[in-house]
Design an enzyme around this catalytic site. Structure first.
Site, PDB file in Angstrom:
ATOM      1  N   TYR A 192       0.858  -1.164   0.011  1.00 45.79           N
ATOM      2  CA  TYR A 192       0.098   0.152   0.064  1.00 45.79           C
ATOM      3  C   TYR A 192       0.809   1.308  -0.054  1.00 45.79           C
ATOM      4  CZ  TYR A 192      -3.777   3.533   1.712  1.00 45.79           C
ATOM      5  OH  TYR A 192      -4.392   4.385   1.627  1.00 45.79           O
ATOM      6  N   ASP A 287       9.251   3.106   0.104  1.00 47.56           N
ATOM      7  CA  ASP A 287       8.424   3.633   0.627  1.00 47.56           C
ATOM      8  C   ASP A 287       8.362   3.433   2.275  1.00 47.56           C
ATOM      9  OD1 ASP A 287       6.087   4.505   2.108  1.00 47.56           O
ATOM     10  OD2 ASP A 287       4.552   3.697   0.458  1.00 47.56           O
ATOM     11  N   LYS A 319       3.394   9.388   8.706  1.00 47.22           N
ATOM     12  CA  LYS A 319       3.036   8.713  10.082  1.00 47.22           C
ATOM     13  C   LYS A 319       4.249   9.208  11.125  1.00 47.22           C
ATOM     14  CE  LYS A 319       0.529   4.989   8.178  1.00 47.22           C
ATOM     15  NZ  LYS A 319       0.587   4.518   6.773  1.00 47.22           N
TER      16      LYS A 319
HETATM   17  C1  LIG Z   1      -0.063   4.797   5.584  1.00 44.29           C
HETATM   18  C2  LIG Z   1       0.858   4.445   4.343  1.00 44.29           C
HETATM   19  C3  LIG Z   1       0.886   5.457   3.141  1.00 44.29           C
HETATM   20  C4  LIG Z   1      -0.404   6.540   3.077  1.00 44.29           C
HETATM   21  O1  LIG Z   1      -0.019   7.483   3.979  1.00 44.29           O
HETATM   22  P1  LIG Z   1      -1.334   8.518   4.393  1.00 44.29           P
HETATM   23  O2  LIG Z   1      -0.715   9.589   5.015  1.00 44.29           O
HETATM   24  O3  LIG Z   1      -2.434   7.557   4.875  1.00 44.29           O
HETATM   25  O4  LIG Z   1      -1.713   9.157   2.906  1.00 44.29           O
HETATM   26  C5  LIG Z   1       1.593   5.235   2.159  1.00 44.29           C
HETATM   27  N1  LIG Z   1       2.540   4.183   2.260  1.00 44.29           N
HETATM   28  C6  LIG Z   1       2.578   3.400   3.294  1.00 44.29           C
HETATM   29  C7  LIG Z   1       3.586   2.175   3.497  1.00 44.29           C
HETATM   30  C8  LIG Z   1       1.548   3.549   4.259  1.00 44.29           C
HETATM   31  O5  LIG Z   1       1.729   2.497   5.423  1.00 44.29           O
END
Ligand SMILES: *Cc1c(COP(=O)(O)O)cnc(C)c1O
Length: 486
Positions: A192, A287, A319
């Site tokens: 994701y 990511d 995060k």
């Molecule tokens: C949470 C998440 C996102 C998206 O971040 P948001 O602040 O919710 O848009 C992207 N990549 C990873 C790996 C994530 O866990």
């Protein structure tokens, strides 16, 4: 709020580090929020709380907000029932509008590294707020936060702040396409990366829990430029690059997948991705929105540097980096980052980017996230993993348990491959029914878990020995309930 006595000072933290290393959690003294976890709440909001129930609020929410929530997984679709409406949180505890308290293992999906409403983070935000909420102009704090990230994660030579992880990855892929002049993007099934068009194909997280393959509303041409590959399969990637390598702008991957449940990256996999992509003139975007500053000072990248070093072109953060406020970032090699406007031709902007409150929260959080904090997270994670393993084994629950640093998740009744649960196909073989029953038993016992089996469990440095005992005590009945529903 007088919490300085509760706080662990830097000196005592280091004194305690030795003890911490020998005993899983005997010496650690996390900050404990004042009285019942209402640390961060202004007193007036306590006196005006109407006597709502979760069910009433969920019904009202459904009238005015689609599904009653602002992000799908919050609606409890995959576990059923009514989500608690959270009124306040402090340390390791969240409290709902009915006054029920839970040991929180969601941590706002990652940001609450130090627990909720850490006094120093709250103070930093309050101080920033007194000087204005947003300027849409450069600030010193942004420079300091940029430097703090660069000091921790060496592939990041320059960084740009945005407000969400979605924006960070969206910008990273635009930058990769702008840099290479190519369109194709390779992502992995079950990873994701937020909800931008290009990245919703076979995404994990909420997309997984809703049981939909992707999303309506994404143009066919956009999906066609995203190639989805099985996670961890290097030979398949070699084949893909041999056939179409000269059209591929980038590979994007979670440093360690944690949105299809946690998947442990095979040793050397990330390094091999970088090697493969670079041989074909493509970039690699690591990511770390979820793992960054959570599994170590330097994220999952940091955990791999001794054994399998690699230099990604771009990295994304979110995060933890915002300490609970909306802040995220894309960073990487200076020559790539300098292609962003205003220096280069790749456009990107944001009215609230680098917001002073969010920047203050992020900086305070990173400054507090020292070795003792990460040691504490590791030992908490170990104790919970051991407890979960022993309980499942004792009760004959078929399960797989995956870890990536201090992140972990359990797959009940999954059919793992030879390497355990190693990809999305295998993650999807787990029993959602078993998780649902397990989840509700834990919730009933006061443990707030992710409401989906496709998410990681998040510990924080504010979790106490008592919290751990609450979780461990709740496991036998919950695993029994899960087994009955398998
Ligand atoms: C949470 C998440 C996102 C998206 O971040 P948001 O602040 O919710 O848009 C992207 N990549 C990873 C790996 C994530 O866990």
């Amino acid at each position: 709020m007088n919490s300085s006595e509760n706080r662990v000072t830097d000196e005592t933290m280091y004194d305690e580090l030795d003890a911490e290393l020998t005993s899983p959690f005997s010496q650690y003294d996390p900050f404990t929020p004042a009285d019942d976890g209402d640390l961060a709440l202004p007193t007036q909001s306590q006196t005006h709380v109407p006597a709502d129930t979760n069910a009433e609020l969920f019904a009202r929410a459904g009238q005015v907000i689609p599904g009653g929530v602002d992000s799908p997984v919050r609606a409890y679709g995959s576990v059923g029932g009514t989500p608690p409406f959270i009124q306040s949180a402090g340390g390791s505890i969240v409290r709902d509008v009915e006054g029920k308290r839970y040991v929180d293992l969601v941590g706002s999906w990652g940001p609450a590294l130090l627990g909720h409403a850490h006094p120093e983070v709250v103070r930093a935000v309050q101080e920033a707020a007194e000087h204005g909420l947003s300027f849409g102009a450069p600030t010193k704090a942004e420079v300091e936060l940029a430097q703090a990230v660069i000091d921790r994660v060496s592939p990041v030579q320059k960084i740009r702040f945005v407000s969400t992880g979605t924006e960070a990855t969206m910008t990273a892929i635009r930058l990769a396409r702008g840099t290479t002049g190519r369109d194709l993007l390779v992502k992995f099934a079950g990873c994701y990366h937020g909800h931008s068009d290009s990245l919703l194909a076979q995404a994990g997280s909420g997309v997984a829990t809703q049981g939909i393959p992707g999303s309506a509303g994404v143009p066919a041409a956009t999906s066609a430029d995203t190639i989805v590959m099985p996670y961890g399969d290097l030979p398949a990637l070699e084949e893909l690059f041999n056939a179409r390598g000269d059209k591929i702008a980038a590979i994007i991957t979670e440093a360690a997948p944690a949105n299809m449940g946690v998947i442990t990256p095979p040793a050397g996999f990330n390094a091999a991705l970088v090697d493969l992509a670079h041989r074909h003139g493509a970039l690699v975007i690591i990511d770390e929105v979820l793992t960054g500053f959570r599994v170590s000072r330097a994220g999952y990248w940091g955990l791999e540097q001794d054994t399998d070093p690699y230099q990604p072109d771009l990295m994304t953060f979110g995060k933890v980096i915002g300490g609970g406020l909306p802040l995220a970032a894309v960073g990487g090699r200076a020559e790539v980052m300098d292609l962003l406007a205003p220096l280069g031709p790749v456009y990107q902007a944001g009215t609230l980017s680098g917001n002073p409150l969010a920047t203050a929260a992020g900086l305070a959080t990173l400054n507090l996230a020292n070795d003792l904090v990460y040691g504490r997270l590791d030992s908490l994670s170990q104790v919970l993993v051991d407890g979960l393993t022993q309980t499942c084994e004792a009760q004959g629950m078929p399960f797989a348990l995956n870890r990536a640093g201090n992140l972990f998740s359990v797959f009940f009744g999954a059919e793992p491959g030879a390497q355990g649960v190693a990809n999305y196909e295998q993650a999807k073989t787990q029993s959602q029914d078993a998780y649902r029953a397990f989840f509700h038993s834990m919730l009933e016992a006061g443990v707030y878990l992710p409401p989906s089996p496709f998410e990681a469990w998040f510990v924080s440095s504010a979790h106490t020995d008592e919290d751990v005992a609450t979780v461990l005590d709740a496991l036998p009945a919950a695993v029994e309930a899960g087994l009955a529903a398998l």
